[in-house]
Design a protein around this motif. Structure first.
Motif, PDB file in Angstrom:
ATOM      1  N   UNK A 134       0.986  -1.431  -0.449  1.00 44.26           N
ATOM      2  CA  UNK A 134       0.169  -0.325  -0.111  1.00 44.26           C
ATOM      3  C   UNK A 134       1.001   1.283   0.272  1.00 44.26           C
ATOM      4  N   UNK A 135       2.469   0.918  -0.005  1.00 43.16           N
ATOM      5  CA  UNK A 135       3.439   2.434   0.230  1.00 43.16           C
ATOM      6  C   UNK A 135       4.495   1.979   0.006  1.00 43.16           C
ATOM      7  N   UNK A 136       5.032   2.962  -0.779  1.00 43.88           N
ATOM      8  CA  UNK A 136       6.293   2.452  -1.736  1.00 43.88           C
ATOM      9  C   UNK A 136       6.756   3.542  -1.571  1.00 43.88           C
ATOM     10  N   UNK A 137       8.289   4.255  -1.033  1.00 43.51           N
ATOM     11  CA  UNK A 137       9.066   4.705  -0.801  1.00 43.51           C
ATOM     12  C   UNK A 137      10.342   4.865  -2.178  1.00 43.51           C
ATOM     13  N   UNK A 138      10.847   5.431  -2.627  1.00 44.93           N
ATOM     14  CA  UNK A 138      11.952   5.286  -3.530  1.00 44.93           C
ATOM     15  C   UNK A 138      12.979   6.528  -3.617  1.00 44.93           C
ATOM     16  N   UNK A 139      13.982   6.118  -2.410  1.00 40.46           N
ATOM     17  CA  UNK A 139      14.905   7.235  -2.602  1.00 40.46           C
ATOM     18  C   UNK A 139      15.955   7.508  -2.926  1.00 40.46           C
ATOM     19  N   UNK A 140      16.208   8.720  -3.748  1.00 43.77           N
ATOM     20  CA  UNK A 140      17.972   8.306  -4.178  1.00 43.77           C
ATOM     21  C   UNK A 140      18.549   6.932  -4.506  1.00 43.77           C
ATOM     22  N   UNK A 154      -2.381  -0.212  -3.492  1.00 37.22           N
ATOM     23  CA  UNK A 154      -1.680   0.255  -3.589  1.00 37.22           C
ATOM     24  C   UNK A 154      -1.511   2.271  -3.365  1.00 37.22           C
ATOM     25  N   UNK A 155      -1.625   2.892  -2.202  1.00 39.14           N
ATOM     26  CA  UNK A 155      -2.476   3.572  -2.219  1.00 39.14           C
ATOM     27  C   UNK A 155      -1.641   5.161  -2.478  1.00 39.14           C
ATOM     28  N   UNK A 156      -0.002   4.896  -1.765  1.00 37.49           N
ATOM     29  CA  UNK A 156       0.779   6.274  -1.713  1.00 37.49           C
ATOM     30  C   UNK A 156       2.247   5.774  -2.596  1.00 37.49           C
ATOM     31  N   UNK A 157       2.601   6.374  -3.473  1.00 38.40           N
ATOM     32  CA  UNK A 157       3.645   5.881  -3.616  1.00 38.40           C
ATOM     33  C   UNK A 157       5.051   7.529  -3.848  1.00 38.40           C
ATOM     34  N   UNK A 158       6.534   7.407  -3.536  1.00 36.72           N
ATOM     35  CA  UNK A 158       7.040   8.407  -2.978  1.00 36.72           C
ATOM     36  C   UNK A 158       7.886   8.423  -3.929  1.00 36.72           C
TER      37      UNK A 158
END
Length: 875
Positions: A819-825, A842-846
């Motif tokens: 439900x929540x995915x973060x991809x940073x740098x 899936x609700x939010x992707x950053x």
């Protein structure tokens, strides 16, 4: 608070009689008798709840009970301490027959006998002064007081308060649109936030009046009576006068029937303002027919449970005013339509900001300033003193309104709420620390087989649902991370605590004589002169010392050695110790200890093993300058503490070799270690019940160890049958199909970890209960391949600074619960798998700081995404 004091003491004596029976040889029968007396006195305390403010005699007796309970606690704790010290000085086997021990037994016996006599006298005085009747007769007085406060509250309500445009539209839409079935709509929020004002604005809305054929407004309050409530609603109904004559003579059931008939076949709106408990709805629900025409009940409450009980429709949570809305309301109240002079605008905004978005504060303060001289000199007096003006005894309306929330709390929650007063103003309170402090203080009641930490979290959620505490931030799994309390509620905690000797907040300039509170919290920007406090305080009274200020080592040593009975010693990071106070080692009652050490401290004394009641230990260290030559500290004494539940050894505090003790109660272990994985693996079985494990390997050379040692470490984790949360920093997962993590793991964080190509992601994908996976600065992952049926329960995935990842492949059926995915740098990642966007959960992707190619691709597709997509520009 006498309720809590006696309850805690009864529980404490039960525990001491069970765990420390050897200390009570010779006085065990007397301690048991005292225990029985205290249980009996609880009967009176329960019968007097809610009547103490109305009857000074009852309040005085309750105060006497509190004092006697405190004295009994002091006697027991002092006796246990003296016996422990005498044991250390005596030869083994001679202690119990020594003259000194005999004298201690006689002393404590006399003190317990005297305390029992005091309890009996207090209990007998109930009849002599008619206290039983006084404690139960005042329903009418309480109702009259509530009605008087309601009238005073109406005086400070704004008829047209600002900032409610969107709120009003949202609730009006819920009332006049949607399902034709009967429904209950709720407005929830903190006292003084404007719930009644908003409800009144909605009630008087032209569209609302036109939509409903029949409307009524009724104020409920804490001391509601069903009959009076029904009569109030009926009196607002359009009933001919000749049919009202007998209403006052009807019983509850007859009134319900009459109201039901009156509302039948009408589209009606009933506003029930200020509901405090679910029983209100249970009592009146049957009086409201479902006419299948869109009839509504609108309720306001400070308590989420009330709304959830009355309806499945989610309640509307009223927000605080923002800075512009606060200034607009303040200016409107002070100047009453006239313009604010330019020279006062900046100062006025600062005063409005200090009200922290609470309309009640702004309206009351604005009303005070409206009648004063409007000059810079007059207004500048308020800077830093807004709360004092709002809670001044000459104008106590703010405090009285907010205090209703405190008096309505269940007894078990009252000390938990008051404890928020220990923290500085505007402090982001760490939830985990708060729960550990509550537990150490003895506030949390054991419930079945549930862990005490889970029960404590329920307590905090209930305080939030009652609009007393605000959520600061939540973790990715939805759990509470930080919380906050409004300044006025914090001031309420402090004032109530001081009166009950529960807590004293001390600053360098506000010391007064005498101080007899059980808890001392020290605040201040400069260095606090701790030695001054000893002139104003009786040390045996204290059970908790919490320092949120700078002090000198010398002052701390002198100060702490006088407080041998304390259970909580919390020294925040602003106090860096260059030596450990010797007196800490003798604090056998200590349950919570947090200290920060300088790099010069290289040894944690073995005598820490004497702190046998310690439940939480947090030792933080200085900054590590050279990872290859760390300061090694000895900590072996700590691992003799059988009641230890939470152990945090931060910064260069490695586990010792060859542990002898098994710590069966340890739930959380967080440590840095200079061990290699093979050596650590052999010690983990000493912590069989650990639920959370965080290991930081200091040496970078760890990456070059052979795979067999890494496999051995992973295999050792399988001895931890309760392990749910695992964090590893600086590790290697070898390319082997035979390795695995425990299947019990729900949260996994890998930092600075080498995930060998072809092995790491396969291992992680085979965790059936994994809900949260965080990979940060992990190495050697070039192809991120998520196979079908991998991590079937994964809800949160965070990929941060994975600089080697170039390609992400994902098969159908993988991560179906994400439900929540973060991809940073992740600088080399240029494409996300199309299968990702078909995940229905899936609700939010950053995507933060992507490379230009990935950012362009995401922006082109952004409009087609079903979920919320946040893109942070690369720097």
């Amino acid at each position: 608070m006498a309720d809590h004091v006696v309850n805690s003491l009864v529980e404490y004596l039960s525990q001491q009689l069970e765990k420390e029976a050897n200390f009570f040889g010779g006085v065990e029968d007397q301690v048991k008798s005292l225990h029985r007396e205290l249980r009996l006195i609880n009967i009176f305390l329960e019968s007097s709840v809610g009547k103490r403010n109305e009857h000074p005699i009852v309040k005085e007796v309750v105060g006497q009970i509190r004092e006697v309970a405190y004295e009994a606690e002091d006697v027991i704790d002092t006796f246990i301490l003296k016996v422990a010290e005498h044991k250390k000085r005596s030869l083994m086997g001679r202690m119990l027959s020594s003259p000194m021990h005999a004298k201690m037994l006689r002393d404590v016996g006399r003190k317990i006998a005297r305390i029992k006599n005091e309890i009996n006298e207090i209990y007998n005085n109930r009849e002599r002064y008619g206290i039983i009747e006084r404690a139960t007769e005042s329903v009418d007085a309480a109702a009259a007081a509530a009605e008087a406060l309601h009238k005073r509250r109406r005086e400070v309500e704004e008829d047209d308060v600002v900032g409610f445009v969107d709120d009003s539209s949202t609730v009006v839409e819920q009332l006049i649109e949607g399902d034709r079935k009967f429904d209950v709509i709720s407005i929830i929020g903190m006292g003084g936030l404007g719930k009644t004002t908003l409800a009144r604005k909605i009630y008087n809305n032209v569209c609302v009046k036109r939509h409903f054929q029949c409307c009524a407004w009724v104020y409920v309050s804490q001391d509601f009576r069903t009959r009076e409530l029904l009569l109030k609603i009926l009196k607002e109904m359009p009933i001919p006068d000749q049919r009202r004559t007998l209403e006052d003579q009807l019983g509850v059931d007859e009134l319900k029937e009459k109201l039901f008939k009156c509302l039948l076949r009408k589209r009606y709106l009933i506003v029930m303002d200020d509901i405090w408990n679910t029983e209100v709805w249970d009592e009146v629900r049957s009086a409201f027919p479902d006419n299948m025409n869109g009839s509504r009940i609108l309720i306001t409450s400070r308590i989420k449970e009330v709304a959830s009980h009355a309806s499945s429709t989610p309640p509307y949570f009223l927000p605080f005013l923002d800075k512009d809305e606060s200034w607009e309301l303040f200016r409107k109240k002070v100047f009453r339509g006239r313009t604010c002079p330019p020279e006062l605008a900046t100062l006025g905004r600062k005063i409005a900001d200090d009200c922290r978005g609470l309309p009640l504060s702004i309206v009351v303060l604005g009303g005070l300033l409206a009648n004063k001289e409007k000059t810079y000199r007059e207004w500048s007096k308020l800077i830093g003193n807004v709360n004092w003006f709002l809670t001044d005894q000459a104008n106590p309306i703010c405090k009285d309104i907010l205090a209703l929330s405190y008096t309505n709390l269940p007894r078990r929650l009252q000390p938990c709420f008051l404890y928020f007063g220990v923290y500085p103003e505007d402090f982001g309170i760490p939830v985990r620390q708060l729960i550990q402090l509550w537990t150490a203080e003895g506030f949390i009641q054991h419930t079945g087989n549930r862990s005490i930490e889970d029960v404590a979290e329920d307590y905090l959620e209930e305080l939030i649902d009652r609009s007393l505490i605000q959520v600061g931030s939540r973790a990715t799994d939805g759990g509470l991370k930080r919380c906050r309390i409004h300044d006025l509620l914090r001031d309420l905690c402090i004032s109530e605590s001081k009166e009950d000797k529960f807590l004293e907040l001390l600053r360098a300039g506000n010391l007064s004589f005498p101080i007899k509170s059980r808890r001392l919290s020290f605040h201040g920007d400069g260095s606090f002169p701790l030695y001054n406090v000893l002139n104003f305080f009786d040390p045996p009274c204290a059970r908790s010392l919490l320092l949120f200020c700078k002090v000198k080592d010398r002052d701390l040593n002198l100060f702490v050695e006088n407080f041998k009975l304390i259970r909580v010693l919390n020294l925040e990071r602003c106090i860096v110790l260059h030596s450990i106070p010797k007196s800490i080692e003798t604090m056998i009652h200590l349950r919570y200890l947090r200290i920060t050490l300088s790099e010069s401290v290289s040894v944690i004394p073995d005598s820490f093993g004497n702190l046998r009641n310690l439940e939480t230990l947090v030792i933080e260290g200085g900054h590590l300058e050279d990872e290859y030559h760390p300061v090694i500290r000895r900590v072996s004494g700590i691992f003799k503490l059988q009641r230890l539940r939470n152990l945090y050894l931060k910064e260069l505090l490695p586990l010792p070799y060859h542990l002898d003790e098994v710590l069966w109660n340890l739930q959380v272990l967080s440590t840095s270690t200079c061990w290699y994985v093979g050596e650590l693996a052999g010690e983990l079985d000493k912590f069989p019940c650990v639920r959370e494990l965080e290991i930081k390997f200091i040496y970078k050379g760890l990456f070059f160890e052979d795979d067999n040692k890494a496999v051995h470490f992973l295999e050792s984790l399988h001895h931890l049958h309760y392990l749910q949360k695992l964090t590893i920093d600086a590790f290697t997962i070898p390319p082997s199909d035979s390795i695995s993590f425990p299947l019990t793991i729900t949260h996994l964080t890998l930092e600075n970890t080498r995930l060998a190509e072809g092995g790491g992601m396969i291992v992680l994908g085979n965790l059936p209960n994994l809900r949260i996976l965080k990979l940060e600065e992990c190495y050697d992952i070039r192809n991120l391949h998520v196979f079908g049926d991998s991590v079937p329960r994964l809800e949160v995935l965070e990929l941060r600074r994975l600089n080697d990842v170039k390609e992400w492949k994902q098969e159908e059926g993988a991560m179906t619960c994400l439900r929540y995915l973060v991809i940073e740098s992740c600088r080399e990642l240029t494409m996300l798998p199309p299968e990702l966007w078909s995940l229905t959960a899936l609700q939010k992707v950053e995507v933060l700081h992507p490379n230009s190619e990935l950012e362009q691709m995401l922006r082109e597709l952004q409009m087609t995404f079903r979920c919320k997509l946040v893109i942070g520009s690369a720097h």
